[in-house]
Structures are given as C-alpha cells and as structure tokens.
Design an enzyme around this catalytic site. Structure first.
Site, PDB file in Angstrom:
ATOM      1  CG  HIS A 179      -6.844   0.972   0.397  1.00 39.33           C
ATOM      2  ND1 HIS A 179      -5.752   1.576  -0.181  1.00 39.33           N
ATOM      3  CD2 HIS A 179      -6.366   0.272   1.461  1.00 39.33           C
ATOM      4  CE1 HIS A 179      -4.669   1.236   0.496  1.00 39.33           C
ATOM      5  NE2 HIS A 179      -5.014   0.438   1.489  1.00 39.33           N
TER       6      HIS A 179
ATOM      7  CB  CYS B  34      -0.806   1.033   8.035  1.00 35.13           C
ATOM      8  SG  CYS B  34      -2.459   0.706   7.403  1.00 35.13           S
TER       9      CYS B  34
ATOM     10  CB  CYS C 232      -0.915   0.046   1.211  1.00 35.21           C
ATOM     11  SG  CYS C 232      -2.057  -1.302   1.245  1.00 35.21           S
TER      12      CYS C 232
HETATM   13  C1  LIG Z   1      -2.289  -3.836   2.021  1.00 35.56           C
HETATM   14  C2  LIG Z   1      -1.467  -2.844   2.713  1.00 35.56           C
HETATM   15  O1  LIG Z   1      -0.261  -2.685   2.334  1.00 35.56           O
HETATM   16  C3  LIG Z   1      -1.952  -2.095   3.932  1.00 35.56           C
HETATM   17  C4  LIG Z   1      -3.415  -1.783   4.012  1.00 35.56           C
HETATM   18  O2  LIG Z   1      -3.875  -0.745   3.624  1.00 35.56           O
HETATM   19  S1  LIG Z   1      -4.422  -2.935   4.672  1.00 35.56           S
HETATM   20  C5  LIG Z   1      -5.963  -2.707   3.842  1.00 35.56           C
HETATM   21  C6  LIG Z   1      -5.966  -3.375   2.522  1.00 35.56           C
HETATM   22  N1  LIG Z   1      -7.307  -3.548   2.045  1.00 35.56           N
HETATM   23  C7  LIG Z   1      -8.116  -4.526   2.515  1.00 35.56           C
HETATM   24  O3  LIG Z   1      -7.721  -5.361   3.321  1.00 35.56           O
HETATM   25  C8  LIG Z   1      -9.504  -4.563   1.983  1.00 35.56           C
HETATM   26  C9  LIG Z   1     -10.503  -4.639   3.098  1.00 35.56           C
HETATM   27  N2  LIG Z   1     -11.841  -4.770   2.564  1.00 35.56           N
HETATM   28  C10 LIG Z   1     -12.338  -5.952   2.123  1.00 35.56           C
HETATM   29  O4  LIG Z   1     -11.662  -6.979   2.103  1.00 35.56           O
HETATM   30  C11 LIG Z   1     -13.760  -5.964   1.629  1.00 35.56           C
HETATM   31  O5  LIG Z   1     -14.198  -4.642   1.429  1.00 35.56           O
HETATM   32  C12 LIG Z   1     -14.695  -6.683   2.654  1.00 35.56           C
HETATM   33  C13 LIG Z   1     -14.375  -8.181   2.617  1.00 35.56           C
HETATM   34  C14 LIG Z   1     -14.498  -6.135   4.053  1.00 35.56           C
HETATM   35  C15 LIG Z   1     -16.157  -6.452   2.259  1.00 35.56           C
HETATM   36  O6  LIG Z   1     -16.327  -6.806   0.938  1.00 35.56           O
HETATM   37  P1  LIG Z   1     -17.779  -6.776   0.267  1.00 35.56           P
HETATM   38  O7  LIG Z   1     -18.637  -7.787   0.928  1.00 35.56           O
HETATM   39  O8  LIG Z   1     -17.574  -6.865  -1.195  1.00 35.56           O
HETATM   40  O9  LIG Z   1     -18.259  -5.327   0.702  1.00 35.56           O
HETATM   41  P2  LIG Z   1     -19.372  -4.390   0.123  1.00 35.56           P
HETATM   42  O10 LIG Z   1     -19.940  -4.954  -1.135  1.00 35.56           O
HETATM   43  O11 LIG Z   1     -18.823  -3.011   0.087  1.00 35.56           O
HETATM   44  O12 LIG Z   1     -20.475  -4.409   1.261  1.00 35.56           O
HETATM   45  C16 LIG Z   1     -21.199  -5.596   1.589  1.00 35.56           C
HETATM   46  C17 LIG Z   1     -22.451  -5.205   2.322  1.00 35.56           C
HETATM   47  O13 LIG Z   1     -22.128  -4.563   3.548  1.00 35.56           O
HETATM   48  C18 LIG Z   1     -23.096  -3.546   3.807  1.00 35.56           C
HETATM   49  N3  LIG Z   1     -22.454  -2.228   3.863  1.00 35.56           N
HETATM   50  C19 LIG Z   1     -21.232  -1.854   3.374  1.00 35.56           C
HETATM   51  N4  LIG Z   1     -21.020  -0.550   3.633  1.00 35.56           N
HETATM   52  C20 LIG Z   1     -22.109  -0.091   4.279  1.00 35.56           C
HETATM   53  C21 LIG Z   1     -22.478   1.171   4.810  1.00 35.56           C
HETATM   54  N5  LIG Z   1     -21.660   2.234   4.742  1.00 35.56           N
HETATM   55  N6  LIG Z   1     -23.690   1.274   5.419  1.00 35.56           N
HETATM   56  C22 LIG Z   1     -24.506   0.210   5.514  1.00 35.56           C
HETATM   57  N7  LIG Z   1     -24.214  -1.010   5.027  1.00 35.56           N
HETATM   58  C23 LIG Z   1     -23.027  -1.159   4.423  1.00 35.56           C
HETATM   59  C24 LIG Z   1     -24.122  -3.608   2.679  1.00 35.56           C
HETATM   60  O14 LIG Z   1     -25.136  -4.488   3.047  1.00 35.56           O
HETATM   61  C25 LIG Z   1     -23.296  -4.199   1.567  1.00 35.56           C
HETATM   62  O15 LIG Z   1     -24.086  -4.877   0.622  1.00 35.56           O
HETATM   63  P3  LIG Z   1     -24.655  -4.045  -0.668  1.00 35.56           P
HETATM   64  O16 LIG Z   1     -23.441  -3.545  -1.394  1.00 35.56           O
HETATM   65  O17 LIG Z   1     -25.399  -5.060  -1.424  1.00 35.56           O
HETATM   66  O18 LIG Z   1     -25.472  -2.904  -0.133  1.00 35.56           O
END
Ligand SMILES: CC(=O)CC(=O)SCCNC(=O)CCNC(=O)[C@H](O)C(C)(C)COP(=O)(O)OP(=O)(O)OC[C@H]1O[C@@H](n2cnc3c(N)ncnc32)[C@H](O)[C@@H]1OP(=O)(O)O
Length: 431
Positions: free
Chosen positions: A387, A417, A93
């Site tokens: 992200h 991070c 990242c």
């Molecule tokens: C890598 C590096 O070097 C360092 C770093 O930065 S670490 C970070 C790296 N990035 C990550 O790890 C990614 C983290 N995120 C994920 O893995 C994924 O987003 C996750 C597995 C957490 C979720 O994935 P997903 O299921 O596809 O999420 P998403 O489709 O957005 O939401 C699912 C459901 O949650 C609910 N939801 C999400 N956001 C919401 C909100 N703001 N309000 C209400 N409900 C919400 C909804 O019901 C949504 O379904 P719908 O889209 O049909 O409305």
C-alpha cells in the site's frame, strides 16, 4: 451545470510499476522515478501524440525535498512539453484517487480534454526527522555568537538528538486522535466483532488471489517493469506470499494492541513503494483520436467521519453513489475496496450488512447487504500487494477498469478509507 451539459469521461489506459516492499533502507526509486518508470511505457503505447495531454495531476503523500511538486518533475522527465501544467495533490491515502477525481471533474465540466492522473509513493524514502528538542538545540547552536555562547549551547547536547524520528510512524498516526492507523482498525475489529481467524482468512485469500492473478497473466498490461540505475529489473509485486496459510498467519503477534489485538503484520497492508497512472479523456477526445477506452467514469464521492473509525469510510463514500444512481448492491459487479487492514475491510462488509448502522448512519431503510466476496478485490489488494499510500487510490481504479474488461463486467466501484477520517469512491461502467 446540469447533467445534459456534462461531458462523458473515459479511462483510456493506465499502467503502474510493480509494488516493491520497503525493506531496510531506501528502495531503488524515488516517487518521481517510479512515476517516470511506468509513465514512459504508458505514453509510448498510445496512438495519440503526448503533447495533446492538457494537464498532469499526481497524488503523493511523502514528497521528498529533491522533488518538490513531483507532478511537474515527472511531467518534464516524461518528455511532456514545458507548457504542461502539472500539480501534486495530497489527501493521504486518497491522493491517487483525488488526482483522478480532479481530472474527471475537469473533463466532465468541459475545461480539459485529456489528463494524465496518477499517484506515486516511495514509503521506503519517508523522511527521518529530528525530535523537537534537537531542533531547538540546533537553533541555539546556529544563533550562538562567538565561541563562548557556542560552548554554552554545546552543553545542551544530548545523545538522543541523533536518534531520528521515523516520519512514517508520524504519517500513519492520526493527529487528532493520536491513534495509529492500525489502532483505528482495532477499534473497528472490536466494534464489529471481527476475530483474528476471520482477519487472517481474509489476508490469506488476498495473497492467493494476487498470486493467481500473477500466474495467470492478468496483470500483464497493467504492471510495467522498472529498471534501476544499477541494472536491476523489478517486474512483479514482491510482497506476495503465495504459500500463505492459516498456520503461518496465526504466528505474528498483534502489532498495534498487544497482546489481545487482531491486527498483525500478516493481516495488515504492507509498507511499499510504487506508482500508477491513468489517462482520462473526454468523449470528444476519444472520438477524435480513435481511442479504445477501458471504462467510463460515471460518478464519484467523498465522505468524512470520526477519524478513529476512518476505516469505515468506504461505506459512507460508496453507498451514496449506488443510491443516487438508482442501483442496488447486486448491480455492482466488481468492487475494489482498498485493503488497509483485513479487519477494516471486514468491518465495512459487516457495516453494510447491519440494518441499524445502515438506517442510522446511511439513512437507508434497512441493511445494504453483504458484498459478495467473489466480487470484492478479485485479484488481491494492499495486504498482498502493499500500500504505497499516495498511489493505492489510483491503482484500485485502474485495476477495477482492467478487471471489469477482463470479466465482461458492466459496473464497478473502487473505494478506500483515508487517514484523518475521510473516504473516496469512484464508479466505473463498461465503455
Ligand atoms: C493512511 C491512510 O490515509 C489510510 C490507510 O490506508 S490506513 C493504512 C496505512 N498503512 C499502514 O498503516 C501500514 C500498516 N502496516 C504496517 O505498519 C506494517 O506492515 C506492520 C508494522 C504491520 C508490519 O511490518 P513488518 O514487521 O515490517 O512486516 P513484514 O516484514 O511484512 O512481516 C513481519 C513478519 O510477519 C510474518 N508474516 C507477514 N505476513 C505473513 C503471511 N502472509 N504469512 C505468514 N507470516 C507472515 C512473517 O514472520 C514476517 O517476517 P518475515 O518477513 O521475516 O517472513
């Protein structure tokens, strides 16, 4: 080299694509497509000839096979001269910030005058790979000589060989600790006692802030529309949920540590495609070409720590900058702290406010103090925007520069991070 011999480095201008949520299947743009989409309008609006650029550096984590060294492919597709040296950097990242930091150091030390530094990531195109047993089976099939050996090897065929391994899941899992990035956020939530409500509240604010920034036109010069081959136009960050409220955010179940964890789809950064570029220039280049920079880059720092608490790295990377510049927390008008997870951002704030942590880990006399939320991620962040991992470090620096200009701020820090237990930070001052 002593400070007197160092050149001043300016962030002249920058642009990014809209951040596009990865939905089912590959999105409309590859990393290079994204880099070209925002690079073209950025270069077109400059008063200097693009051939004056010395170098192109691009951060990208998931390079796709058709675009090896995406920095060079993007440079040529942007119409830069063939002599243009272009290389790609990868530090998870931190990649988009690494490109900036490399450019900053080259210019500061006098070897370069103007550098195009960016980040590009299309997580929707992250590779699907074969499991090891399938790779071995294909190897045996290829090595088989004649129909008899082939028939023998064929017997080893298993249906699961055709179920791909999602590259993204591997990429977002730490190879040393085997913890997913989300699990590292859970470790921090536990350590700093971040509850679900606080994490959801943070996430809600991120969405509301981004929605306000979009409505009030604060992203106008920063976000360039992207045009797909099928004629579709993408002109805004599409992961934002302006109507986010606590009731809705309470619904999604913990993803990484069910059933008691605090990290959910609602309070995590989103999986997204996007690219960003910044043009960095020396003071000499600024004067020669009559440029009007957005900000000056005045310091940067990288830090390493236990990969299982990688989310705390902004604290370790940013604090030394504040210290060696002889500043205090209050002197930093704006902060961009990449929102990998709400629990991770809140843990950083808690760590800075924890006298024992600051004494033991940062070597301070007491607590650094809690960063004012009104100065932090003022226009939302990765929870609402998404992200695209190799891009985000570049975006937060670019947005910090724009937000500082917009608000008349004197000084700001962008920090993030990095998976694997690393962190990066850059300080900007008003130009
Ligand atoms: C890598 C590096 O070097 C360092 C770093 O930065 S670490 C970070 C790296 N990035 C990550 O790890 C990614 C983290 N995120 C994920 O893995 C994924 O987003 C996750 C597995 C957490 C979720 O994935 P997903 O299921 O596809 O999420 P998403 O489709 O957005 O939401 C699912 C459901 O949650 C609910 N939801 C999400 N956001 C919401 C909100 N703001 N309000 C209400 N409900 C919400 C909804 O019901 C949504 O379904 P719908 O889209 O049909 O409305």
């Amino acid at each position: 080299m002593n400070d007197a011999n160092r050149n001043r480095v300016f962030l002249v201008d920058g642009a990014r694509t809209p951040f596009l949520k990865a939905r089912s299947g590959p999105g409309p743009f590859t990393p290079v497509d994204l880099a070209v989409q925002c690079g073209r309008p950025l270069l077109a609006r400059q008063s200097f000839d693009r051939s004056l650029l010395d170098l192109v550096i691009l951060g990208c984590v998931n390079v796709i096979a058709d675009e090896m060294n995406p920095a060079r492919v993007a440079a040529l597709r942007l119409g830069l001269p063939e002599r243009m040296v272009a290389f790609t950097v990868q530090i998870n990242c931190g990649s988009g910030m690494q490109s900036l930091d490399t450019a900053y150091r080259y210019i500061r030390d006098g070897s370069h005058q103007m550098v195009l530094a960016g980040g590009a990531e299309a997580l929707s195109h992250a590779p699907l790979t074969l499991r090891q047993s399938a790779v071995e089976w294909f190897g045996q099939m290829n090595a088989a000589k004649g129909p008899l050996e082939q028939a023998r090897a064929m017997k080893g065929l298993r249906p699961e060989f055709f179920k791909p391994v999602v590259g993204l899941e591997r990429g977002l899992t730490d190879p040393i600790t085997a913890l997913s990035m989300g699990q590292t956020a859970e470790v921090l939530a536990h350590r700093f006692d971040i509850d679900r409500k606080a994490a959801d509240m943070y996430a809600m604010q991120s969405h509301h802030r981004l929605a306000a920034a979009q409505d009030e036109g604060r992203l106008k010069g920063e976000v360039m529309p992207a045009f797909a081959r099928d004629g579709s136009v993408y002109d805004h960050d599409d992961g934002v949920r302006p109507d986010s409220d606590m009731e809705g955010l309470a619904k999604p179940k913990p993803v990484f540590e069910p059933p008691y964890g605090k990290v959910t789809a609602g309070n995590s950064s989103q999986i997204t495609d996007g690219a960003s570029w910044c043009i960095l220039a020396s003071e000499r280049a600024v004067e020669e070409h009559g440029l009007a920079p957005l900000a000056e880059i005045t310091d940067s720092e990288w830090a390493g720590l236990d990969p299982s608490i990688m989310g705390l790295a902004p604290v370790l990377a940013a604090t030394p900058i504040v210290q060696r510049q002889g500043l205090s927390r209050e002197d930093i008008d704006l902060w961009e702290l990449n929102e990998a997870f709400a629990a991770q951002v809140l843990s950083c704030l808690a760590a800075w406010d924890d006298a024992e942590f600051c004494r033991e880990i940062l070597g301070l006399d007491g607590a650094f103090g809690r960063i004012d939320r009104d100065r932090l991620n003022v226009d939302g962040g990765a929870i609402s925007l998404g992200h695209p991992v190799g891009t985000s470090g570049n975006r937060i620096v670019l947005h910090l520069a724009n937000a500082m200009k917009e608000r008349g701020a004197k000084r700001g820090i962008a920090t993030e991070c990095i998976g694997g237990g690393l962190g990066g930070a850059m300080m900007l001052e008003a130009a």
